[in-house]
Write a protein that holds these residues in place. Structure first.
Motif, PDB file in Angstrom:
ATOM      1  N   HIS A 317       0.801  -1.219   0.000  1.00 11.07           N
ATOM      2  CA  HIS A 317       0.000   0.000   0.000  1.00 11.07           C
ATOM      3  C   HIS A 317       0.829   1.262   0.000  1.00 11.07           C
ATOM      4  CE1 HIS A 317      -3.131  -2.719   0.459  1.00 11.07           C
ATOM      5  NE2 HIS A 317      -2.851  -3.034   1.705  1.00 11.07           N
ATOM      6  N   GLU A 338      -7.337  11.944  -3.223  1.00 10.83           N
ATOM      7  CA  GLU A 338      -7.802  10.587  -3.494  1.00 10.83           C
ATOM      8  C   GLU A 338      -6.792   9.564  -2.992  1.00 10.83           C
ATOM      9  OE1 GLU A 338     -10.082   7.851  -4.205  1.00 10.83           O
ATOM     10  OE2 GLU A 338     -10.808   9.882  -4.531  1.00 10.83           O
ATOM     11  N   LEU A 340      -4.349   9.932  -0.825  1.00 12.57           N
ATOM     12  CA  LEU A 340      -4.180   9.974   0.625  1.00 12.57           C
ATOM     13  C   LEU A 340      -5.249   9.127   1.284  1.00 12.57           C
ATOM     14  CD1 LEU A 340      -2.727  11.480   3.039  1.00 12.57           C
ATOM     15  CD2 LEU A 340      -4.776  12.844   3.102  1.00 12.57           C
ATOM     16  N   HIS A 341      -6.492   9.335   0.888  1.00  8.56           N
ATOM     17  CA  HIS A 341      -7.574   8.570   1.488  1.00  8.56           C
ATOM     18  C   HIS A 341      -7.388   7.085   1.204  1.00  8.56           C
ATOM     19  CE1 HIS A 341     -10.288  11.486   3.235  1.00  8.56           C
ATOM     20  NE2 HIS A 341      -9.941  12.313   2.271  1.00  8.56           N
ATOM     21  N   ARG A 342      -6.994   6.777  -0.015  1.00  2.46           N
ATOM     22  CA  ARG A 342      -6.841   5.377  -0.362  1.00  2.46           C
ATOM     23  C   ARG A 342      -5.753   4.734   0.484  1.00  2.46           C
ATOM     24  NH1 ARG A 342      -6.333   5.239  -6.021  1.00  2.46           N
ATOM     25  NH2 ARG A 342      -8.564   4.899  -6.152  1.00  2.46           N
ATOM     26  N   PHE A 344      -4.633   5.513   3.423  1.00  2.00           N
ATOM     27  CA  PHE A 344      -4.963   5.290   4.824  1.00  2.00           C
ATOM     28  C   PHE A 344      -6.133   4.336   4.988  1.00  2.00           C
ATOM     29  CE2 PHE A 344      -2.247   8.942   5.362  1.00  2.00           C
ATOM     30  CZ  PHE A 344      -1.452   8.462   6.375  1.00  2.00           C
ATOM     31  N   ASP A 345      -6.988   4.253   3.986  1.00  5.66           N
ATOM     32  CA  ASP A 345      -8.032   3.248   4.080  1.00  5.66           C
ATOM     33  C   ASP A 345      -7.420   1.857   4.108  1.00  5.66           C
ATOM     34  OD1 ASP A 345      -9.967   5.091   4.087  1.00  5.66           O
ATOM     35  OD2 ASP A 345     -10.540   4.888   1.999  1.00  5.66           O
ATOM     36  N   TYR A 346      -6.405   1.680   3.302  1.00  4.68           N
ATOM     37  CA  TYR A 346      -5.793   0.351   3.250  1.00  4.68           C
ATOM     38  C   TYR A 346      -4.873   0.086   4.429  1.00  4.68           C
ATOM     39  CZ  TYR A 346      -7.390  -0.927  -1.395  1.00  4.68           C
ATOM     40  OH  TYR A 346      -8.156  -1.289  -2.459  1.00  4.68           O
ATOM     41  N   GLY A 366      -6.355   0.445  14.277  1.00  2.09           N
ATOM     42  CA  GLY A 366      -5.819   1.336  13.255  1.00  2.09           C
ATOM     43  C   GLY A 366      -5.506   2.683  13.856  1.00  2.09           C
ATOM     44  N   TYR A 368      -5.927   6.034  12.587  1.00  2.00           N
ATOM     45  CA  TYR A 368      -6.385   6.932  11.547  1.00  2.00           C
ATOM     46  C   TYR A 368      -6.043   8.381  11.857  1.00  2.00           C
ATOM     47  CZ  TYR A 368      -8.712   2.907   9.710  1.00  2.00           C
ATOM     48  OH  TYR A 368      -8.961   1.683   9.179  1.00  2.00           O
ATOM     49  N   ALA A 371      -3.742   9.688   9.533  1.00  2.79           N
ATOM     50  CA  ALA A 371      -4.362  10.125   8.276  1.00  2.79           C
ATOM     51  C   ALA A 371      -4.780  11.580   8.393  1.00  2.79           C
ATOM     52  CB  ALA A 371      -5.568   9.256   7.967  1.00  2.79           C
ATOM     53  N   LEU A 372      -5.361  11.904   9.528  1.00  4.04           N
ATOM     54  CA  LEU A 372      -5.801  13.286   9.724  1.00  4.04           C
ATOM     55  C   LEU A 372      -4.610  14.230   9.719  1.00  4.04           C
ATOM     56  CD1 LEU A 372      -8.451  12.669  12.465  1.00  4.04           C
ATOM     57  CD2 LEU A 372      -8.852  13.590  10.210  1.00  4.04           C
TER      58      LEU A 372
ATOM     59  N   SER B 396     -11.559  -0.839  11.182  1.00  6.55           N
ATOM     60  CA  SER B 396     -10.492  -0.809  10.183  1.00  6.55           C
ATOM     61  C   SER B 396     -10.697  -1.894   9.139  1.00  6.55           C
ATOM     62  CB  SER B 396      -9.108  -0.890  10.818  1.00  6.55           C
ATOM     63  OG  SER B 396      -9.090  -1.836  11.823  1.00  6.55           O
ATOM     64  N   VAL B 399     -13.289  -0.549   6.823  1.00  4.40           N
ATOM     65  CA  VAL B 399     -12.724   0.449   5.916  1.00  4.40           C
ATOM     66  C   VAL B 399     -11.992  -0.245   4.778  1.00  4.40           C
ATOM     67  CG1 VAL B 399     -10.892   2.148   5.730  1.00  4.40           C
ATOM     68  CG2 VAL B 399     -12.559   2.351   7.539  1.00  4.40           C
ATOM     69  N   ASP B 400     -11.243  -1.261   5.141  1.00  2.00           N
ATOM     70  CA  ASP B 400     -10.487  -1.991   4.124  1.00  2.00           C
ATOM     71  C   ASP B 400     -11.444  -2.605   3.090  1.00  2.00           C
ATOM     72  OD1 ASP B 400      -7.565  -3.249   3.767  1.00  2.00           O
ATOM     73  OD2 ASP B 400      -9.096  -4.702   3.192  1.00  2.00           O
ATOM     74  N   ARG B 403     -13.064  -0.015   0.907  1.00  2.00           N
ATOM     75  CA  ARG B 403     -12.119   0.597  -0.002  1.00  2.00           C
ATOM     76  C   ARG B 403     -11.871  -0.305  -1.201  1.00  2.00           C
ATOM     77  NH1 ARG B 403     -10.237   4.782  -2.612  1.00  2.00           N
ATOM     78  NH2 ARG B 403     -10.194   6.064  -0.754  1.00  2.00           N
ATOM     79  N   TYR B 423     -15.799   6.080   9.355  1.00  2.00           N
ATOM     80  CA  TYR B 423     -14.970   7.137   9.925  1.00  2.00           C
ATOM     81  C   TYR B 423     -15.745   7.979  10.920  1.00  2.00           C
ATOM     82  CZ  TYR B 423     -10.973   6.161   7.038  1.00  2.00           C
ATOM     83  OH  TYR B 423      -9.881   5.559   6.497  1.00  2.00           O
ATOM     84  N   MET B 428     -14.264  10.806  13.529  1.00  2.00           N
ATOM     85  CA  MET B 428     -13.531  11.676  12.604  1.00  2.00           C
ATOM     86  C   MET B 428     -14.507  12.262  11.591  1.00  2.00           C
ATOM     87  SD  MET B 428     -10.470   8.957  12.118  1.00  2.00           S
ATOM     88  CE  MET B 428      -9.576   9.792  10.839  1.00  2.00           C
ATOM     89  N   TYR B 431     -13.117  14.052   8.412  1.00  2.00           N
ATOM     90  CA  TYR B 431     -12.520  13.109   7.473  1.00  2.00           C
ATOM     91  C   TYR B 431     -13.614  12.347   6.734  1.00  2.00           C
ATOM     92  CZ  TYR B 431      -8.653  10.071   6.039  1.00  2.00           C
ATOM     93  OH  TYR B 431      -7.693   9.404   5.333  1.00  2.00           O
ATOM     94  N   TYR B 435     -15.938  11.239   2.167  1.00  2.00           N
ATOM     95  CA  TYR B 435     -16.596  10.060   1.610  1.00  2.00           C
ATOM     96  C   TYR B 435     -18.073  10.307   1.378  1.00  2.00           C
ATOM     97  CZ  TYR B 435     -12.240   7.939   2.967  1.00  2.00           C
ATOM     98  OH  TYR B 435     -10.918   7.649   3.087  1.00  2.00           O
TER      99      TYR B 435
END
Lengths: 920, 580
Positions: A317, A338, A340-342, A344-346, A366, A368, A371-372, B396, B399-400, B403, B423, B428, B431, B435
């Motif tokens: 990732h 896009e 960045l979000h991807r 951290f989602d992974y 996680g 997150y 990410a922020l 999490s 989210v995975d 995604r 989220y 959050m 954030y 989405y």
């Protein structure tokens, strides 16, 4: 490190690794003499050893080299043997025709490893120490082979076949990874009109080739690097510390210490990946490179590499993160968002960063908040301060919730940075008081006070978490803060401690020193692994370079000194991030000295930075140092030399919109136009400067201030006093609104100047005095001296009776003016001194003509260098009068002629013989 | 539209031709449509027609008059190309020996021994033989590719294995195309190869050629559909008019989320193919996307009666049953598909849905995982698994999963919404907004999404009430079934001190609750606010009405209402006695 990288399954056997094994067999054949068969000497033998060692460590590209490239490298080290070595290699490889051959090969390979007990070994015999780096590599290969299924063996075999075929057919290595082999049938390719793939391959090929050929050099000497990264910091103090505070953005090389990221390389699929940590190392290297070079980094070429990498390892990732960085530094907002979000989602924030797996198991959720933090940094970078603050505050909240202290520390530091860079005028409008992270302080306190408290708190937090680099960069930040802010009592009630209302240079010195001290003590540095890999990479690349690198280093001046530094570096050399931090401490120093008015010290610090740290720092920082040096040249040596230097800098750094180099160019051109009396050009340049600033309020404040300051100066030169005063007033109001006190002092001085020029000395004096008091509390010594000079001029213009007072003022300021002032300031001082003498009734010229003539002569010389026609004509005029009084007619005629020359030049501004004046 | 009889003859020969070439799914589709055409009662045995008639009775009830209308209006002025029957003509171009080769190869092909089949045909030059050889090679490559994908699965994921035959196939087929000796089936294979290679433009051109020269190959149409990702590309296609094109357009509109257009196309087609299960299922799909669950359920019930062993599209039926919380029907469905074929991704999904409805989220995840093992790109399984993880509070993992869904199809608004929700759960909200924005962009007419976004703005961390109001307004404008938006709008306006707006929305909410005969705390709140508001605005009659209605309720409201009423009376008196 090695222990962590060992688990089986993370290491895929590829043809390249088999090649290395074959070479290892050559290097250490079982039961041979001390110098085995093909080698002529011990050193020759060792040469191959070093080569093998670097092969196992290098990470110049994530994809393994093809057989051709390997053979080319072999040629470099092989000397006489090169044919034998490459023939042997290809022979052995092509002799592997069936799975059984592979089995036998690895069986033989086992024989070259020594046993664990060394005493049974003969002295003469060469055995590979199983725990040495190469031995470890061989053992991992063996292990990987042993756990391989039959299908795996078949795949390896067919891969070896392709690997050899690629080399023999002599077609570019990446062509085959795609379906269409266009090289075989170009007509067909053309017919199908699908040029995109073709082009794509070409680009990536080219890029690879260039990279392989001379990665380091090509980046520096061809691709000019400087782009302005941080919109907000257009002037000193430098942007550098932003870079460290967003350290979490970088892919920290300590990542492999977590089992999560410790995944092996992807299996072959046309192209083969190197081992996992090599890939990780490569990616962090690229991340550094992107941050360093900003938008001059090749976006599409790198993007295509990333695409390929993602194809062969979809679960890696980190690639998305690199994509994010790539788009960020090319100001591609949607792309950055896009990716960045991807990412951290992974990854859930559990890759990279100084991630310590939490034994309490909360890491399963996680992280997150990182990410922020990154999102906040992104908005900051792209100039969305509001969103940035909103996101960072959310980051604070989430990291408090998850008790992620490290992230909290970084976030607070980022907020500090944001505040200091943007300088919101009214924070409470942006965030509700109850959401303010440092809720302890009242909402009534000013932004500066909030920043002050925030800085102190984050320092404490970082210290308790032992985040050394963060601590160091916060110290730098505090130094920057102290530089421009007067200390005020924090408490608005209760017994007031006696605080001096002035800045404390000693404090700044202390902060800088502390930061410096901390940096030098980086015992727990974790990026050694990458350094190691990068070192081997550069060594391997160096094989292909011409040996005459000394000539090269002379040509490139400052730059390549540190190239040598890199080459001579031991694997445990100072990691880049630390160098970066060190470098920016020098920049802050230079900024401090500039503010305080010590030109030589400021110059020396900038020079140190440019000499020693311009490689390790971002190109924007390096450009900043260069810009400062150019400015000094202009002020002290005149424009000719400055423009010569500017030309060099322009070649070195990319001169596009908003780059600091462009800024300096505009500044220089403007000043020169003013001096020469080209007012139209000056106004045009000034407008050019103004449009560089972002239209958003509160952003690019320094640039805006500068532009309107110069606007006022231009108006003043055109004798439009009312308008000049109006501009200066509005500028003063703006500076006041955004709390830019230091700039205010400059504006006050300008106002005094305007009044002086308009002949209204009485109303000018209060401004000069106000400026003096500002300078006093901010320790702006040079500015203070020039304010004193202006004050003296003002007194003098009130009449001859004040000449004595003016003279004593000038004499008081002389040490600073002459020691640190530029050409213009010095000559102004000289002229004023002469005028004072002349105006004083008790002074008689004929008695002591040199008292007047000497300063005038000095002034006229310096002003001619500066091409300042107005002042020069004044000096010559005075000179002519003095000579006239003395009765020296020849000298008088000379002076008068010079006077006439300058006056004519001033009144008929024309562009002559000047390559740089064709701007824009 | 061509007449039923033409369609019938065309399809009949197409089925034979397609299955002779091993294009089984296309021939299956063609045969299904063939049976979908209403039989002429005069020519057939009564038992046959009875079967057809009886089964469609329920559906007819639902098929509104609109469907009848559209079927009655054939698009005038469009000349349909009726390709002269190609069928049969080719069968005789062989001599007997060649035909024997073909027969052997075809037998091997049917036994899934693709390489053997290709080998037998290595020297054959007839178009049919060339096609079968190419197709067999392609399938062999695909098979090997799938095996390799498993073999090469590494810790960093699967590497991009490719079909090794594609290079040589492309070379051969493009040469054939250049000298004009390619037939439509080979064009189809060529299109497949090009698509896999990634040359989409050329693939589109080739597939258009394929369907123009032989329109009955549904597989070619589906490939073409998968290459039309925007309406612009669809419009730029140069397609001959043929009734097959209508099927294609209907399907493509659906994929492009133009559900109403798609629906009208299908209803038009249904005039001819009135018994086609396929069309029925597609209509159900469109209705499902329009969230007409009742209708979808009825359609599926009938579909299952006609075709009890059908598994395709049944996952959608299970979603409907899930949404309606029909435990037993869902379990029955799950049992049935399990017995029919348990290793179909759809079956696993249905079972997963059942467990989810039962609240056994761990088990549900196991079945979704299995579905994904069978088909890694099975979109709805990823999204549904995300939902399960959200239920299990494993954000999490959720989210995975979400995604991955959006990376497979960036238009999946449900997954974007799920990401936002996850989220938001983690505290959050800012954030999460990213989405939610994505999801409302894709589905701007779904009130639930707007409400979710509004609630995100409304959280105490963000407290961006103006934005929340904007979102609620959008939600209220697009058919907000549960009328959440109105209530929130009223409350927010009230909070911000916009009393007029608040009164307006409370009134609206009240009207709506009256219309739907709902009661509850919201009603009391609305009445209370309106009573007070009218009182302060001196509209005493209205205020009295609201107060009297409040008297029906027990609790503190009643007392407040009583005191309000008293106040009103006093004030009224004042107004009467001392007119302003």
């Amino acid at each position: 490190m090695a222990g962590l990288l060992k688990p089986p399954g993370n290491f895929a056997l590829t043809p390249h690794k088999v090649s290395i094994c074959i070479l290892v067999q050559v290097y250490a054949p079982p039961s041979e003499l001390s110098v085995p068969f093909p080698f002529s000497s011990v050193s020759h033998h060792n040469c191959l050893g070093i080569f093998l060692l670097s092969l196992t460590k290098a990470c110049d590209s994530i994809f393994e080299p093809s057989l051709d490239e390997l053979i080319a490298q072999l040629r470099e080290i092989g000397g006489l043997l090169n044919h034998w070595l490459s023939d042997h290699l290809t022979r052995r490889l092509s002799s592997l025709a069936s799975p059984d051959d592979l089995f036998n090969f690895f069986n033989d390979l086992r024989g070259i490893l020594g046993g664990s007990d060394a005493n049974v070994v003969d002295d003469d015999q060469i055995v590979l120490d199983p725990s040495s780096a190469i031995g470890m590599f061989v053992r991992r290969c063996l292990l990987a082979f042993n756990v391989m299924s039959f299908e795996g063996v078949c795949h390896l075999l067919s891969n070896i076949g392709t690997y050899c075929k690629e080399s023999l057919s002599d077609c570019p290595p990446f062509e085959l990874s795609h379906l269409d082999d266009s090289s075989n049938d170009p007509e067909l390719e053309y017919e199908s009109m699908e040029l995109e793939n073709f082009v794509f391959e070409k680009v990536s090929e080219e890029f690879e080739a260039r990279k392989l050929a001379n990665e380091r050099v090509s980046f520096h000497s061809h691709a000019p690097g400087a782009l302005f990264e941080l919109v907000e910091d257009t002037d000193f103090p430098p942007s550098s510390s932003v870079e460290h505070i967003d350290r979490p953005r970088e892919v920290s090389p300590c990542a492999p210490s977590t089992s999560d990221t410790l995944r092996g390389t992807g299996p072959p699929g046309g192209t083969f990946l190197r081992t996992n940590w090599q890939v990780q190392g490569y990616l962090s290297e690229q991340a550094d490179a992107i941050e360093k070079h900003g938008s001059s980094f090749p976006i599409y070429a790198f993007e295509s590499i990333l695409k390929r990498l993602q194809k062969s390892a979809p679960e890696l990732h980190r690639v998305h993160f690199l994509r994010y960085l790539n788009s960020l530094y090319h100001d591609d907002y949607p792309g950055a968002l896009e990716n960045l979000h991807r990412y951290f989602d992974y990854s859930a924030g559990t890759e990279g960063v100084e991630f310590v797996p939490d034994p309490s198991g909360c890491s399963g959720l996680g992280r997150y908040e990182i990410a922020l933090l990154n999102l906040g940094m992104m908005h900051f970078h792209l100039g969305h301060p509001k969103q940035s603050l909103e996101v960072l505050i959310e980051a604070v909240r989430v990291s408090q919730q998850h008790s992620d202290d490290t992230c909290l520390a970084y976030t607070l530091a980022a907020i500090c940075n944001l505040l200091s860079a943007i300088g919101f005028s009214n924070m409470t409008g942006i965030i509700g008081a109850s959401y303010w992270p440092v809720a302890g302080i009242g909402t009534s306190s000013s932004i500066q006070q909030q920043l002050f408290v925030l800085l102190r708190r984050s320092l404490k937090r970082a210290e308790s978490l032992k985040l050394k680099r963060l601590v160091a960069s916060i110290h730098l930040e505090i130094a920057k803060f102290d530089l421009t802010h007067v200390q005020r009592p924090l408490l608005s009630f209760g017994p007031k401690a006696s605080t001096k209302l002035r800045t404390c240079p000693a404090n700044i010195c202390k902060e800088l020193w502390t930061s410096y001290h901390l940096i030098s003590d980086f015992t727990d540095e974790t990026s050694i692994m990458t350094t190691d890999g990068a070192f081997c990479t550069s060594w391997l690349q160096n094989l292909k370079k011409p040996r005459g690198s000394l000539v090269f280093s002379q040509e490139n001046g400052i730059r390549s000194d540190s190239d040598i530094f890199h080459f001579s570096a031991q694997p445990s050399s100072i990691p880049g991030s630390v160098l970066h931090l060190l470098g920016s401490s020098y920049l802050v120093r230079a900024a401090a000295w500039e503010t305080y008015g010590s030109a030589p010290l400021a110059r020396i610090n900038a020079l140190v930075f440019a000499t020693c740290f311009s490689d390790s720092s971002s190109s924007a920082d390096a450009a900043l140092a260069y810009a400062k040096l150019i400015q000094y040249l202009a002020v002290f040596k005149g424009y000719k030399e400055a423009f010569a230097a500017l030309k060099i800098a322009e070649e070195k750094f990319l001169c596009v919109s908003k780059s600091i180099i462009l800024l300096v160019k505009l500044q220089l051109l403007h000043e020169r136009a003013l001096h020469r009396g080209h007012l139209k050009l000056a106004q045009q340049l000034c407008d050019e400067l103004g449009v560089l600033a972002s239209p958003v309020t509160g952003v690019d404040m320094e640039l805006k201030t500068e532009a309107s300051l110069r606007h006022a100066q231009t108006l003043l030169a055109a004798n439009q006093y009312d308008q000049a005063a109006a501009v200066a007033h509005s500028l003063f109001c703006m500076c006041y609104k955004f709390n830019m006190q230091v700039q205010n002092a400059t504006v006050l001085l300008l106002l005094a100047e305007i009044h002086k020029r308009s002949g209204n000395a009485v109303s000018g004096i209060p401004y000069a005095l106000a400026c003096l008091s500002f300078c006093q509390s901010f320790n702006l010594d040079l500015l203070k001296a020039s304010a004193t000079l202006t004050l003296a001029e003002l007194w003098l213009s009130l009449g001859p009776s004040h000449a004595k007072k003016a003279l004593s003022l000038i004499h008081g300021a002389f040490p600073v003016l002459l020691g640190h002032g530029g050409l213009e300031l010095r000559s102004r001082a000289f002229i004023t001194e002469a005028k004072c003498y002349l105006a004083e009734p008790s002074f008689s010229v004929s008695e002591d003509p040199e008292m007047v003539l000497e300063p005038l002569r000095q002034a006229s010389e310096e002003l001619q260098v500066l091409e300042h026609h107005e002042l020069a004509s004044e000096a010559f005029y005075l000179m002519a009068i003095v000579y006239d009084k003395l009765g020296q007619l020849n000298e008088r005629e000379d002076a008068a002629a010079s006077f006439k020359k300058h006056i004519i030049a001033l009144e008929n501004p024309e562009d002559k013989d000047d390559p740089l004046s064709n701007f824009p | 539209m061509a007449s039923k009889e033409t369609c019938r003859t065309e399809l009949r020969s197409a089925v034979r031709l397609l299955s002779d070439r091993g294009l089984y799914s296309a021939s299956k589709w063609a045969a299904e449509q063939l049976m979908g055409i209403e039989q002429d009662p005069a020519k057939h045995t009564p038992s046959h027609t009875r079967f057809q008639r009886g089964s469609s009775s329920i559906r007819r009830r639902f098929r509104a008059a609109a469907a009848g209308d559209s079927s009655a209006t054939p698009s005038a002025g469009v000349s349909y190309v009726a390709t002269p029957s190609m069928a049969g003509a080719e069968d005789y171009e062989y001599d007997a020996i060649d035909n024997d080769f073909y027969l052997l190869a075809k037998s091997y092909f049917d036994c899934r021994e693709f390489r053997r089949a290709a080998h037998v045909l290595r020297d054959q030059t007839s178009k049919k033989a060339v096609f079968l050889r190419c197709y067999a090679l392609y399938l062999a490559g695909e098979k090997r590719k799938e095996e390799e994908m498993i073999e090469l699965e590494g810790p960093l994921g699967k590497s991009d294995t490719v079909n090794k035959e594609n290079v040589s196939l492309e070379r051969e087929l493009s040469a054939l195309r250049k000298n004009g000796t390619i037939d439509s089936f080979c064009l189809y294979v060529y299109g497949l190869v090009l698509k896999e290679k990634g040359s989409e433009n050329l693939a589109r051109t080739v597939l258009v050629e394929a369907v123009n020269s032989y329109p009955w190959n549904w597989s070619a149409w589906s490939e073409l559909q998968s290459l039309c990702t925007t309406i612009e590309t669809l419009n730029s296609l140069n397609l001959n008019n043929h009734w097959m094109k209508d099927f294609f357009l209907a399907n493509t509109y659906q994929e492009l989320r133009m559900h109403n257009e798609s629906l009208s196309k299908y209803e038009y087609l249904q005039a001819t193919f009135s018994f086609s299960n396929y069309i029925q299922a597609q209509i159900a799909k469109a209705q499902y996307n329009l969230r007409e669950f009742e209708l979808v359920e009825v359609i599926f019930e009938e579909l299952l009666r006609n075709d009890p062993y059908r598994i395709e599209d049944m996952d959608m039926y299970s979603n409907v049953l899930y949404a309606k919380e029909c435990f037993s029907a869902l379990s029955y469905l799950a049992h049935r598909v399990f017995l029919t074929d348990k290793y179909r991704p759809e079956s696993c999904c249905i079972i997963g849905n059942y467990y989810s409805l039962k609240g056994q989220h761990e088990k549900s995840v196991i079945y979704f995982r299995r579905a994904l093992k069978l088909n890694i790109n099975y979109l709805s399984a990823w999204t549904l698994m995300g939902h399960e993880y959200v239920e299990m509070k494993n954000t999490s993992a959720a989210v995975d999963a979400y995604r991955r869904a959006v990376d497979i199809n960036p238009c999946d608004y449900r997954a974007w919404y799920g990401l936002g929700q996850a989220y938001e759960m983690m505290g959050m909200p800012f954030y999460a907004l990213h989405y939610f924005k994505k999801s409302v962009f894709l589905q701007p007419n779904d009130s639930r999404l707007w409400i979710a976004m509004a609630q995100c703005y409304e959280t105490e961390q963000l407290h961006m009430l103006e934005e929340a109001i904007k979102c609620y307004k959008r939600a209220a404008n697009c058919n907000d079934r549960e009328a959440i938006a109105l209530h929130h709008l009223a409350k927010l306006h009230c909070k911000l001190g916009h009393t007029e707006e608040a009164a307006f929305y409370y009134k609206k909410d009240l009207d709506r609750m009256e219309a739907e005969e709902r009661e509850g705390p919201n009603m009391v709140e609305a009445l209370m606010f309106l009573a007070q508001h009218c009182k302060t605005k001196k509209r005493f009659e209205e205020a009295e009405v609201y107060c009297t209605r409040l008297l029906d309720y027990t609790g503190p409201e009643k007392e407040t209402a009583e005191s309000l009423l008293q106040g009103i009376r006093y004030e009224k008196l004042d107004v009467e006695h001392f007119p302003p």
